[in-house]
Motif scaffolding. Sequence first.
Motif: not given
Length: 119
Positions: A81-85, A96-100
């Motif tokens: 899920t995280l890899s797709v999200f 925006p991509p986030r370091l989180d």
Amino acid sequence: MNLTSLPIPLQTALLLVCSNVFMTFAWYGHLKNLGSSPWYVAALVSWGIALFEYLFQVPANRIGAQQLSLGQLKIMQEVITLSVFVPFAVFYMKQPPRLDFLWAGLCMMGAVYFVFRGN
């Protein structure tokens, strides 16, 4: 190549990836595409998309349950899920991509370690 010729964990993962693509669009795609529509229109469209999610998710879990524990199936699903999200959020929703996202992924890898390690 036939899906059934692949190892069960890989079959499960591939089906869960497909499921999660549909799930992500069902859960969040309406925010971009149906923002001006009434909520019930978005809900009905999302429900239609979610049908396809379940057409992949149910077989994935049934196949995976042959070799994986319930906890392993759940952690696998969460990591997928995280890899797709993340790509969905960055590329489709223009967030925006986030370091989180990286930190969350590392936490999930820790969860994978603990669930899949030998007892």
